[in-house]
Write a protein that holds these residues in place. Structure first.
Motif, PDB file in Angstrom:
ATOM      1  N   GLU A 153       0.672  -1.255  -0.057  1.00 21.91           N
ATOM      2  CA  GLU A 153      -0.017  -0.121  -0.082  1.00 21.91           C
ATOM      3  C   GLU A 153       0.783   1.356   0.000  1.00 21.91           C
ATOM      4  O   GLU A 153       0.455   2.052  -0.849  1.00 21.91           O
ATOM      5  CB  GLU A 153      -0.830   0.034   1.124  1.00 21.91           C
ATOM      6  CG  GLU A 153      -1.700   1.259   1.366  1.00 21.91           C
ATOM      7  CD  GLU A 153      -2.846   1.735   0.447  1.00 21.91           C
ATOM      8  OE1 GLU A 153      -3.292   2.560   0.237  1.00 21.91           O
ATOM      9  OE2 GLU A 153      -3.034   0.392  -0.192  1.00 21.91           O
ATOM     10  N   ASP A 154       1.945   1.136   0.705  1.00 22.57           N
ATOM     11  CA  ASP A 154       2.695   2.268   0.866  1.00 22.57           C
ATOM     12  C   ASP A 154       3.565   2.819  -0.352  1.00 22.57           C
ATOM     13  O   ASP A 154       3.988   3.919  -0.825  1.00 22.57           O
ATOM     14  CB  ASP A 154       3.682   2.368   2.348  1.00 22.57           C
ATOM     15  CG  ASP A 154       3.059   2.438   3.678  1.00 22.57           C
ATOM     16  OD1 ASP A 154       1.990   2.931   3.254  1.00 22.57           O
ATOM     17  OD2 ASP A 154       3.522   2.046   4.474  1.00 22.57           O
ATOM     18  N   THR A 155       3.788   1.804  -1.071  1.00 23.71           N
ATOM     19  CA  THR A 155       4.675   1.777  -2.370  1.00 23.71           C
ATOM     20  C   THR A 155       3.701   2.252  -3.476  1.00 23.71           C
ATOM     21  O   THR A 155       4.089   3.030  -4.272  1.00 23.71           O
ATOM     22  CB  THR A 155       5.204   0.333  -2.753  1.00 23.71           C
ATOM     23  OG1 THR A 155       6.010   0.109  -1.578  1.00 23.71           O
ATOM     24  CG2 THR A 155       6.148   0.595  -4.026  1.00 23.71           C
ATOM     25  N   LEU A 156       2.522   1.712  -3.661  1.00 19.85           N
ATOM     26  CA  LEU A 156       1.492   2.084  -4.729  1.00 19.85           C
ATOM     27  C   LEU A 156       0.900   3.251  -4.451  1.00 19.85           C
ATOM     28  O   LEU A 156       0.368   4.031  -5.384  1.00 19.85           O
ATOM     29  CB  LEU A 156       0.585   0.857  -4.970  1.00 19.85           C
ATOM     30  CG  LEU A 156       1.041  -0.342  -5.438  1.00 19.85           C
ATOM     31  CD1 LEU A 156       0.253  -1.630  -5.301  1.00 19.85           C
ATOM     32  CD2 LEU A 156       1.867  -0.388  -6.756  1.00 19.85           C
ATOM     33  N   HIS A 157       0.549   3.698  -3.121  1.00 20.43           N
ATOM     34  CA  HIS A 157      -0.065   5.116  -2.778  1.00 20.43           C
ATOM     35  C   HIS A 157       0.498   5.508  -1.794  1.00 20.43           C
ATOM     36  O   HIS A 157       0.218   5.719  -0.469  1.00 20.43           O
ATOM     37  CB  HIS A 157      -1.518   4.569  -2.143  1.00 20.43           C
ATOM     38  CG  HIS A 157      -2.384   3.694  -3.371  1.00 20.43           C
ATOM     39  ND1 HIS A 157      -2.894   4.145  -4.662  1.00 20.43           N
ATOM     40  CD2 HIS A 157      -2.516   2.082  -3.406  1.00 20.43           C
ATOM     41  CE1 HIS A 157      -3.419   3.200  -4.985  1.00 20.43           C
ATOM     42  NE2 HIS A 157      -3.183   2.032  -4.550  1.00 20.43           N
ATOM     43  N   PRO A 158       1.817   5.990  -1.985  1.00 15.77           N
ATOM     44  CA  PRO A 158       2.495   6.549  -0.898  1.00 15.77           C
ATOM     45  C   PRO A 158       2.073   8.018  -0.721  1.00 15.77           C
ATOM     46  O   PRO A 158       1.290   8.727  -1.222  1.00 15.77           O
ATOM     47  CB  PRO A 158       4.017   6.986  -1.647  1.00 15.77           C
ATOM     48  CG  PRO A 158       3.559   7.095  -3.116  1.00 15.77           C
ATOM     49  CD  PRO A 158       2.341   6.071  -3.347  1.00 15.77           C
ATOM     50  N   ASP A 159       2.442   8.764   0.645  1.00 14.76           N
ATOM     51  CA  ASP A 159       2.060   9.952   1.142  1.00 14.76           C
ATOM     52  C   ASP A 159       2.735  11.037   0.427  1.00 14.76           C
ATOM     53  O   ASP A 159       2.653  12.088   0.406  1.00 14.76           O
ATOM     54  CB  ASP A 159       1.776  10.057   2.441  1.00 14.76           C
ATOM     55  CG  ASP A 159       2.868   9.754   3.300  1.00 14.76           C
ATOM     56  OD1 ASP A 159       4.392   9.644   2.696  1.00 14.76           O
ATOM     57  OD2 ASP A 159       2.894   9.357   4.710  1.00 14.76           O
ATOM     58  N   ARG A 160       4.207  10.591   0.019  1.00 17.78           N
ATOM     59  CA  ARG A 160       4.973  11.511  -0.718  1.00 17.78           C
ATOM     60  C   ARG A 160       5.923  10.923  -1.603  1.00 17.78           C
ATOM     61  O   ARG A 160       6.184   9.798  -0.899  1.00 17.78           O
ATOM     62  CB  ARG A 160       5.347  12.671   0.130  1.00 17.78           C
ATOM     63  CG  ARG A 160       6.780  12.119   0.864  1.00 17.78           C
ATOM     64  CD  ARG A 160       6.361  11.304   1.910  1.00 17.78           C
ATOM     65  NE  ARG A 160       7.288  11.302   3.159  1.00 17.78           N
ATOM     66  CZ  ARG A 160       7.168  10.609   4.234  1.00 17.78           C
ATOM     67  NH1 ARG A 160       6.304   9.650   4.263  1.00 17.78           N
ATOM     68  NH2 ARG A 160       8.136  10.825   5.210  1.00 17.78           N
ATOM     69  N   VAL A 161       6.308  11.495  -2.700  1.00 19.43           N
ATOM     70  CA  VAL A 161       7.639  10.785  -3.417  1.00 19.43           C
ATOM     71  C   VAL A 161       8.800  11.899  -3.141  1.00 19.43           C
ATOM     72  O   VAL A 161       8.469  13.181  -3.613  1.00 19.43           O
ATOM     73  CB  VAL A 161       7.381  10.560  -4.863  1.00 19.43           C
ATOM     74  CG1 VAL A 161       8.629   9.916  -5.526  1.00 19.43           C
ATOM     75  CG2 VAL A 161       6.194   9.411  -4.982  1.00 19.43           C
ATOM     76  N   VAL A 162       9.997  11.358  -2.745  1.00 17.70           N
ATOM     77  CA  VAL A 162      10.874  12.173  -2.747  1.00 17.70           C
ATOM     78  C   VAL A 162      12.150  11.962  -3.510  1.00 17.70           C
ATOM     79  O   VAL A 162      12.486  10.599  -3.668  1.00 17.70           O
ATOM     80  CB  VAL A 162      11.563  12.402  -1.053  1.00 17.70           C
ATOM     81  CG1 VAL A 162      12.812  13.234  -1.023  1.00 17.70           C
ATOM     82  CG2 VAL A 162      10.563  12.830   0.058  1.00 17.70           C
ATOM     83  N   LEU A 163      12.673  13.013  -4.262  1.00 15.14           N
ATOM     84  CA  LEU A 163      13.791  12.801  -5.077  1.00 15.14           C
ATOM     85  C   LEU A 163      14.935  13.618  -4.945  1.00 15.14           C
ATOM     86  O   LEU A 163      14.665  14.889  -4.856  1.00 15.14           O
ATOM     87  CB  LEU A 163      13.371  12.830  -6.536  1.00 15.14           C
ATOM     88  CG  LEU A 163      14.426  12.715  -7.614  1.00 15.14           C
ATOM     89  CD1 LEU A 163      14.948  11.224  -7.644  1.00 15.14           C
ATOM     90  CD2 LEU A 163      13.924  13.038  -9.142  1.00 15.14           C
ATOM     91  N   GLY A 164      16.245  13.323  -4.857  1.00 13.10           N
ATOM     92  CA  GLY A 164      17.366  13.935  -4.370  1.00 13.10           C
ATOM     93  C   GLY A 164      17.888  13.952  -5.654  1.00 13.10           C
ATOM     94  O   GLY A 164      18.670  12.808  -5.870  1.00 13.10           O
ATOM     95  N   THR A 165      18.199  15.053  -6.654  1.00 12.28           N
ATOM     96  CA  THR A 165      19.181  14.894  -7.801  1.00 12.28           C
ATOM     97  C   THR A 165      19.957  16.168  -7.972  1.00 12.28           C
ATOM     98  O   THR A 165      19.935  17.159  -7.233  1.00 12.28           O
ATOM     99  CB  THR A 165      18.084  14.792  -9.015  1.00 12.28           C
ATOM    100  OG1 THR A 165      18.924  14.857 -10.272  1.00 12.28           O
ATOM    101  CG2 THR A 165      17.290  16.161  -9.175  1.00 12.28           C
ATOM    102  N   PHE A 166      21.003  15.821  -8.558  1.00  6.90           N
ATOM    103  CA  PHE A 166      22.079  16.899  -8.906  1.00  6.90           C
ATOM    104  C   PHE A 166      21.493  17.591 -10.130  1.00  6.90           C
ATOM    105  O   PHE A 166      20.930  17.241 -10.937  1.00  6.90           O
ATOM    106  CB  PHE A 166      23.514  16.060  -9.344  1.00  6.90           C
ATOM    107  CG  PHE A 166      24.085  15.388  -8.154  1.00  6.90           C
ATOM    108  CD1 PHE A 166      24.390  16.006  -7.079  1.00  6.90           C
ATOM    109  CD2 PHE A 166      24.237  14.076  -8.092  1.00  6.90           C
ATOM    110  CE1 PHE A 166      25.257  15.567  -6.151  1.00  6.90           C
ATOM    111  CE2 PHE A 166      24.258  13.315  -6.849  1.00  6.90           C
ATOM    112  CZ  PHE A 166      25.297  13.907  -5.750  1.00  6.90           C
ATOM    113  N   PRO A 167      22.218  18.911 -10.070  1.00  9.73           N
ATOM    114  CA  PRO A 167      21.553  19.928 -11.189  1.00  9.73           C
ATOM    115  C   PRO A 167      21.940  19.486 -12.536  1.00  9.73           C
ATOM    116  O   PRO A 167      22.912  18.928 -12.787  1.00  9.73           O
ATOM    117  CB  PRO A 167      22.582  21.219 -10.574  1.00  9.73           C
ATOM    118  CG  PRO A 167      22.758  21.174  -9.574  1.00  9.73           C
ATOM    119  CD  PRO A 167      22.895  19.635  -9.093  1.00  9.73           C
TER     120      PRO A 167
END
Length: 433
Positions: free
Chosen positions: A160-174
């Protein structure tokens, strides 16, 4: 899309199956032969509700395949998820990153096309930058981008948490393409309105560790209040209910009891403290040492309470332990408070019988000297005291009449404040919590 998941443990197997559910073609890499064989046959080597059906469906359809070959992985896709473990180093607080580093060392030299590697594992801040530099050294005429996309799974609710997460966070370099790729990967959930937080890698790494540190602090806070309540004769559950109505506080994770365990919170807060020390910010997280201390003290208190209920000595007593997993809906016994208490009680001379609906096999591997029962009733046979240490629904719904025919003495200790105290006391049991 085609993608590879490196490491098919709890996190990796769940992520791989859920990515297949989203419509992607997934190759999972697992180097442990026994685990790989189980997964390839569509079997999950651990307990997680909903995952076996999901995994088998996509293994059978061919959308999800399993291999040991990093060469096959390098040829299969341009997007890779690192989902390997980051356990606590032996004798230290720091996280052991050998499996994360090994994934980079194995994969990058084999890449023949530009690639994006997304980290899912919980790592100390600065790991993505370090791995990025190493990937540049290992890459052969290709561009390898590394970004961090932390997971926020709860055991027992991982699908449930993977398919319907409360947020998706991504840390990426410029300048990297990670954001565009992740928007495509997670398109269904983003279309449903899931917040998508894009930041730099250090911030993304800290989001995960900060979340775990806060949850651990909240649990230890209410357990510290429970210690004061014990001294003052107050009701910690009523206090938690009352302050939980405050929207700034909230009721979740305010359940006093035996404290937290498992493979995440304990080792993650220790690794967070260790990394803060390396960065010269040790004082900022010094409070987490007390969070850890409060948590561990709960286990000692449970042993003391059991000895007290037994008249001052555990020698020769028979103790029934209901629950071995660190939480319900899981067979995970890593740093389990329940098993820790069971072991301590046995060392003080008691005969201990343990029952858990799902965690028996894992418990036997970790504590082979304990006795293991086939049911709650079996564990309670001739028991001087019954301890409820994991709040499985099977235990929460027990009535005094269910156990009364089996126990030697009607005494029960509620280690999770999950039973109805009035029911047990009203039936003539000594109830402590």
């Amino acid at each position: 899309m085609r993608m590879v998941v490196l490491g098919l443990g709890y996190l990796g197997a769940t992520h791989a199956a859920c990515m297949a559910e989203l419509g992607h073609e997934v190759l999972g890499i697992e180097v442990v032969p026994e685990k790989r064989a189980q997964l390839a046959a569509g079997e999950v080597p651990f307990y997680e509700p909903g995952l076996p059906e999901l995994l088998k469906r996509h293994i059978d359809s061919g959308v999800l395949t399993v291999s040991e070959s990093y060469a096959e992985a390098a040829d299969f896709a341009d997007v890779f998820f690192i989902a390997v473990g980051t356990p606590q180093k032996k004798g230290e607080y720091s996280a052991d990153l050998q499996y994360v580093e090994s994934a980079i060392e194995e994969l990058v030299p084999l890449l023949t096309r530009d690639a994006l590697i997304l980290g899912k594992s919980t790592v100390p801040v600065g790991t993505a930058e370090k791995l990025s530099l190493r990937a540049d050294e290992l890459a052969k005429d290709v561009s390898v981008e590394i970004a961090w996309n932390p997971e926020f799974l709860r055991e027992g609710f991982a699908v449930e948490d993977t398919l319907h997460p409360d947020r998706v966070v991504l840390g990426t370099f410029p300048g990297d393409r990670a954001e565009a790729v992740c928007r495509e990967i997670y398109a269904p959930m983003l279309e449903d309105g899931t917040p998508f937080i894009v930041t730099d890698p250090p911030t993304a790494e800290l989001v995960k560790t900060s979340a775990n540190a806060f949850l651990a602090t909240k649990i230890s806070f209410i357990n510290a209040i429970a210690e004061v309540c014990d001294a003052a004769g107050a009701d910690v559950k009523a206090i938690a209910d009352a302050i939980g109505y405050d929207a700034r506080i909230g009721r979740k994770f305010l359940n006093a009891g035996l404290g937290f365990g498992g493979g995440c919170l304990p080792k993650d807060i220790r690794a967070f403290m260790a990394r803060a020390g390396e960065l010269g910010a040790a004082e900022a997280l010094s409070f987490l040492r007390e969070v850890d201390n409060v948590n561990m003290r709960r286990r000692t208190r449970m042993v003391e309470l059991t000895r007290e209920v037994c008249g001052g000595s555990l020698l020769g007593k028979r103790i029934a332990i209901l629950g071995a997993a660190f939480k319900p809906k899981s067979d995970d016994v890593r740093d389990s408070p329940a098993l820790n208490v069971a072991g301590q009680i046995q060392l003080q001379g008691a005969s201990v019988a343990v029952y858990d609906p799902k965690a028996m096999d894992n418990s036997r591997k970790l504590f082979p000297t304990l006795d293991y029962a086939l049911s709650a009733a079996d564990a309670c046979e001739k028991a001087d005291v019954v301890l409820v240490l994991t709040e499985w629904q099977e235990f929460v719904t027990l009535s005094p009449g269910d156990l009364e025919p089996y126990v030697r003495q009607r005494k029960i200790i509620d280690g999770r404040n999950c039973l109805n105290a009035e029911n047990w006391s009203g039936a003539g049991w000594l109830y402590r919590a």
